[in-house]
Design a protein around this motif. Structure first.
Motif, mmCIF file in Angstrom:
data_model
loop_
_atom_site.group_PDB
_atom_site.id
_atom_site.type_symbol
_atom_site.label_atom_id
_atom_site.label_comp_id
_atom_site.label_asym_id
_atom_site.label_seq_id
_atom_site.Cartn_x
_atom_site.Cartn_y
_atom_site.Cartn_z
ATOM 1 N N ASP A 94 41.305 -25.009 2.039
ATOM 2 C CA ASP A 94 41.309 -26.343 1.487
ATOM 3 C C ASP A 94 39.907 -26.414 0.887
ATOM 4 O O ASP A 94 39.794 -26.994 -0.401
ATOM 5 N N LEU A 95 38.879 -25.919 1.358
ATOM 6 C CA LEU A 95 37.380 -25.966 0.998
ATOM 7 C C LEU A 95 37.550 -25.254 -0.456
ATOM 8 O O LEU A 95 36.919 -25.352 -1.455
ATOM 9 N N GLN A 96 38.032 -24.139 -0.172
ATOM 10 C CA GLN A 96 38.279 -23.198 -1.317
ATOM 11 C C GLN A 96 38.981 -23.629 -2.924
ATOM 12 O O GLN A 96 38.437 -23.701 -3.671
ATOM 13 N N ASN A 97 39.862 -24.513 -2.435
ATOM 14 C CA ASN A 97 41.109 -25.043 -3.461
ATOM 15 C C ASN A 97 39.962 -26.487 -3.966
ATOM 16 O O ASN A 97 39.983 -26.382 -5.422
ATOM 17 N N ASN A 122 27.122 -16.377 -0.750
ATOM 18 C CA ASN A 122 28.254 -15.956 -0.117
ATOM 19 C C ASN A 122 28.271 -14.545 0.008
ATOM 20 O O ASN A 122 27.937 -13.847 -0.781
ATOM 21 N N ILE A 123 28.734 -14.185 1.282
ATOM 22 C CA ILE A 123 28.767 -12.860 1.812
ATOM 23 C C ILE A 123 29.845 -11.867 0.955
ATOM 24 O O ILE A 123 29.377 -10.803 0.794
ATOM 25 N N ASN A 130 25.760 -24.945 0.460
ATOM 26 C CA ASN A 130 26.162 -24.627 1.695
ATOM 27 C C ASN A 130 27.779 -24.733 1.660
ATOM 28 O O ASN A 130 28.275 -23.655 2.582
ATOM 29 N N ASN A 131 28.496 -25.225 1.028
ATOM 30 C CA ASN A 131 29.925 -24.876 0.697
ATOM 31 C C ASN A 131 30.137 -23.598 -0.171
ATOM 32 O O ASN A 131 31.288 -23.109 0.143
ATOM 33 N N VAL A 132 29.342 -23.092 -0.778
ATOM 34 C CA VAL A 132 29.686 -21.879 -1.397
ATOM 35 C C VAL A 132 29.550 -20.843 -0.421
ATOM 36 O O VAL A 132 30.318 -19.809 -0.559
ATOM 37 N N LYS A 133 28.883 -20.811 0.469
ATOM 38 C CA LYS A 133 28.543 -19.940 1.587
ATOM 39 C C LYS A 133 29.925 -19.846 2.316
ATOM 40 O O LYS A 133 30.266 -18.842 2.897
ATOM 41 N N ALA A 134 30.593 -20.960 2.417
ATOM 42 C CA ALA A 134 31.672 -21.059 3.173
ATOM 43 C C ALA A 134 32.977 -20.970 2.323
ATOM 44 O O ALA A 134 34.002 -21.385 3.079
#
Length: 270
Positions: free
Chosen positions: A141-144, A167-168, A131-135
C-alpha cells in the motif's frame, strides 16, 4: 366563549432540523463504515489481523491507517448524530456537536500553525518522504501511494532522484546486489506516449548517467517542491475545499444545538 375548547400549542421539536440532521448523518455513518471496511480488508489481505504485532514491522507510513482513523471518527460521529436526532437524545446530540466542534478547532489550529511554521512543515515533509522511501518495498500500500504521488506530481524522491540512495534496493553502494542498484522506481520515469505497455524497468541504472541525460528518462524534481508548487497553483480549489468542509461542520453543530434547544424547551413545558 363557553362551550368552545381552547388549544394551547407549546414549543415543538423542529422536524426539518431533526430529519435533515438524521439524513446527513446516515450518509456520514455509511461512509465511515465503508472506510473502516476498506481498512480492515486491506489489513486482512496483508495478514495484520492474524498477527497484530506486524503493525510495528513497517518502517514507513501505512496508508491503511488513514482509512481506519478517518473511518472510525466518521462512524462514531455519524452514529451519534443519527441516533441522537432520531431518538431526540440530548446527550448524543451534545456529544456530536462538541466532538465536531473539537475537530473544527483542531483543523483551524493546524491551519494557523502550518502558515506560521511553514518552513518547519517543509522540513518535516522532506523527512516524511525520505523515511517512506526507505520502506518502499516493505508494504504494497505504501509502494502504491509513493508511485501514485511520483506519477501525479511528476517528481522523484523528496529533493530529487538521489534520495533513492536511502533505499537498500536502489542505493549505489558496491555491496548492493539488487538489479535495481543505482536506479529509481518506474513511477519516476517520463512517460512515452507511444508506449502502450508500461515499462517497469525504465528506471534501471538511470542514476549512473549524467544529470542532464537523466532528464530525458526520469523526472528530476523532488516531490516536496512539486507538491508545494501544486498547492500554489491550486490554492483557490484547496482553500475552497477546506472552507466548504468548515461550513458543513458549523452547519452540523448549529443543527444539533438547535435540536437540543427545542428538546429542552419541550421538556420544560411538560
Amino acid at each position: 366563549m363557553p362551550g368552545k375548547a381552547q388549544h394551547f400549542q407549546g414549543p415543538q421539536v423542529s422536524c426539518c432540523a431533526k430529519y435533515l440532521l438524521f439524513a446527513s448523518n446516515v450518509l456520514f455513518w455509511l461512509l465511515g463504515a465503508a472506510f473502516l471496511a476498506i481498512g480492515l480488508w486491506a489489513w486482512a489481505e496483508k495478514g495484520v489481523l492474524s498477527n497484530l504485532s506486524s503493525i510495528t514491522d513497517l518502517g514507513g507510513f501505512d496508508p491503511v491507517w488513514l482509512f481506519l482513523v478517518v473511518g472510525g471518527v466518521m462512524f462514531v460521529l455519524g452514529f451519534a448524530g443519527c441516533i441522537g436526532a432520531l431518538r431526540e437524545n440530548t446527550f448524543l446530540l451534545k456529544f456530536f456537536s462538541v466532538f465536531l466542534g473539537l475537530i473544527f478547532f483542531l483543523e483551524l489550529t493546524a491551519g494557523v500553525l502550518a502558515f506560521i511554521f511553514k518552513d518547519w512543515i517543509k522540513d518535516q515533509l522532506n523527512f516524511f518522504i525520505n523515511n517512506n522511501v526507505k520502506a518502499y518495498r516493505d508494504d504494497i500500500d505504501l509502494q502504491n501511494l509513493i508511485d501514485f504521488a511520483q506519477e501525479y506530481w511528476s517528481c522523484c524522491g523528496a529533493h530529487g532522484p538521489n534520495d533513492w540512495n536511502f533505499n537498500i534496493y536502489f542505493n549505489c553502494t558496491d555491496s548492493n546486489p539488487s538489479r535495481e542498484r543505482c536506479g529509481v522506481p518506474f513511477s519516476c520515469c517520463v512517460k512515452d506516449p507511444a508506449e502502450d505497455v508500461l515499462n517497469t524497468q525504465c528506471g534501471y541504472d538511470v542514476r549512473l548517467k549524467l544529470e542532464l541525460e537523466q532528464q530525458t528518462f526520469i523526472h528530476t524534481k523532488g516531490c516536496a517542491v512539486q507538491f508545494e508548487k501544486w498547492l500554489q497553483d491550486n490554492l483557490i480549489v484547496v482553500a475552497g475545499t477546506f472552507v466548504g468542509i468548515a461550513l458543513l461542520q458549523i452547519f452540523g453543530i448549529c443543527l444539533a444545538q438547535n435540536l437540543v434547544s427545542d428538546i429542552n424547551a419541550v421538556k420544560a413545558n411538560w
